[in-house]
Design an enzyme around this catalytic site. Structure first.
Site, PDB file in Angstrom:
ATOM      1  N   CYS A  25      -0.737   4.353   2.315  1.00  0.00           N
ATOM      2  CA  CYS A  25      -0.542   4.443   3.933  1.00  0.00           C
ATOM      3  C   CYS A  25      -0.408   3.394   4.518  1.00  0.00           C
ATOM      4  O   CYS A  25       0.953   1.610   4.242  1.00  0.00           O
ATOM      5  CB  CYS A  25      -1.808   4.973   4.644  1.00  0.00           C
ATOM      6  SG  CYS A  25      -3.673   4.278   4.048  1.00  0.00           S
ATOM      7  N   SER A  26      -1.047   2.150   4.460  1.00  0.00           N
ATOM      8  CA  SER A  26      -1.448   0.199   4.718  1.00  0.00           C
ATOM      9  C   SER A  26      -2.112  -0.320   4.694  1.00  0.00           C
ATOM     10  O   SER A  26      -2.552  -1.003   5.687  1.00  0.00           O
ATOM     11  CB  SER A  26      -0.873   0.799   6.625  1.00  0.00           C
ATOM     12  OG  SER A  26      -1.741   1.178   7.316  1.00  0.00           O
ATOM     13  N   CYS A  27      -3.123   0.403   4.475  1.00  0.00           N
ATOM     14  CA  CYS A  27      -4.487  -1.069   3.865  1.00  0.00           C
ATOM     15  C   CYS A  27      -4.089  -2.474   3.233  1.00  0.00           C
ATOM     16  O   CYS A  27      -2.963  -2.540   2.639  1.00  0.00           O
ATOM     17  CB  CYS A  27      -4.910  -0.352   2.361  1.00  0.00           C
ATOM     18  SG  CYS A  27      -5.344   1.368   2.464  1.00  0.00           S
ATOM     19  N   CYS A  69       0.708  -0.743  -0.362  1.00  0.00           N
ATOM     20  CA  CYS A  69       0.154  -0.283   0.312  1.00  0.00           C
ATOM     21  C   CYS A  69       0.824   1.571  -0.103  1.00  0.00           C
ATOM     22  O   CYS A  69       1.569   1.135   0.828  1.00  0.00           O
ATOM     23  CB  CYS A  69      -1.351  -0.199   1.361  1.00  0.00           C
ATOM     24  SG  CYS A  69      -1.827   1.749   1.214  1.00  0.00           S
TER      25      CYS A  69
END
Lengths: 106, 208
Positions: free
Chosen positions: B113-115, B110
């Site tokens: 961000c950090s999906c 991702c």
């Protein structure tokens, strides 16, 4: 890049708390998760402009900062109010004898 | 300030860290305004700390390996296939299963961000959230894979999938050789978290 030996979840209880708080707010319909991801992505980009973020504590610091500003923007919790309550909690910890439950003064 | 363990002078409760106090302040405000339900927070904490984890993704992969009809259903509509196994997704999130083949290795990142597919893999590991991985997975995937100890055959290309808040990817690794006739429980034990992100491969059948 180093890889932790064990799957890391949360390094500190507050990280789990801020995660749960954010998910609960979105689940309750206060903001769509896409808005959260956009705002969080922007904070990470800003924080990472001058140094590489490690995905650990600095990740959740960025998370908390994003939530504080999102809540202020949406009129859900103002930053001034948050600072006041934070100070009240700090005072409560400092004035509560060790072993007693820490509570905010009513 | 020096700390000389004179506990008579430090008889108060241990002061939490600054971020811990800030989270507490937000929670206090939001709960008192009725914007967030502490019970709902407890359920979320319990779910992500104890119930959800890569074992759920591994069960899904093992079923796909063992059952070609399920594999087809999974690539067609992963959310429906998850529901068939009793794994509920999150509202508004679409899970897409991407299957590795001898020609293509899939890898997930991702960059925003950090999906991450939480319902299948739990909370992402630290490296997934790091700038190093987020920046380099797209630019130099083979080099990143090598750092994870994965060297792909020259003829296998790497396809990198960038997750978003709406679409989360799950890699279906190739079934290891020598596992013919294995049941799903035995197969699931071979499926690692990293193999479902694409930064690893499943354990081989003959692993001790």
């Amino acid at each position: 890049m180093t890889r932790p030996a064990a799957p890391s979840q949360f390094d500190d209880p507050w990280q789990a708390q801020v995660f749960a708080l954010t998910v609960a707010l979105s689940d309750a319909g206060h903001f769509p998760w896409t808005d959260w991801a956009q705002a969080f992505g922007a904070t990470l980009k800003r924080h990472g402009a001058n140094r590489a973020l490690d995905g650990g504590a600095d990740y959740f610091n960025a998370w908390l900062e994003t939530l504080e500003s999102l809540l202020e923007q949406r009129g859900l919790a103002g930053q001034a109010e948050a600072r006041t309550i934070r100070a009240a909690w700090e005072q409560a910890y400092l004035s509560t004898p060790h072993g007693q439950p820490v509570k905010l003064p009513a | 300030m020096p700390h000389d363990h004179a506990h008579d002078d430090h008889a108060h409760s241990l002061l939490p860290s600054d971020p811990a106090l800030r989270v507490k302040a937000l929670e206090t405000i939001l709960v008192s305004k009725g914007l967030v339900d502490p019970a709902a927070m407890e359920v979320i904490l319990d779910t992500y700390e104890r119930k959800v984890g890569p074992h759920l993704g591994a069960a899904l992969v093992a079923r796909a390996w063992a059952d070609p009809a399920f594999a087809a259903a999974l690539s067609d509509n992963a959310n429906a296939a998850m529901q068939a196994l009793g794994i509920s997704g999150r509202q508004g999130e679409h899970v897409v299963a991407v299957e590795n083949t001898p020609a293509t290795h899939n890898m997930v990142v991702c960059t925003l961000c950090s999906c991450y597919p939480w319902p299948l893999l739990g909370i992402p590991p630290g490296w997934y959230k790091s700038d190093a991985y987020r920046a380099r997975a797209v630019r130099e995937p083979r080099k990143v894979l090598a750092e994870f100890g994965v060297t792909l055959p020259a003829g296998q290309s790497v396809r990198v999938w960038d997750s978003t808040a709406e679409v989360r990817y799950l890699v279906i690794p190739m079934r290891p050789e020598g596992t013919e006739g294995w049941d799903q429980t035995r197969l699931a034990a071979l499926v690692t978290r990293d193999s479902m992100i694409g930064t690893g491969l499943p354990h081989p059948a003959d692993a001790p």
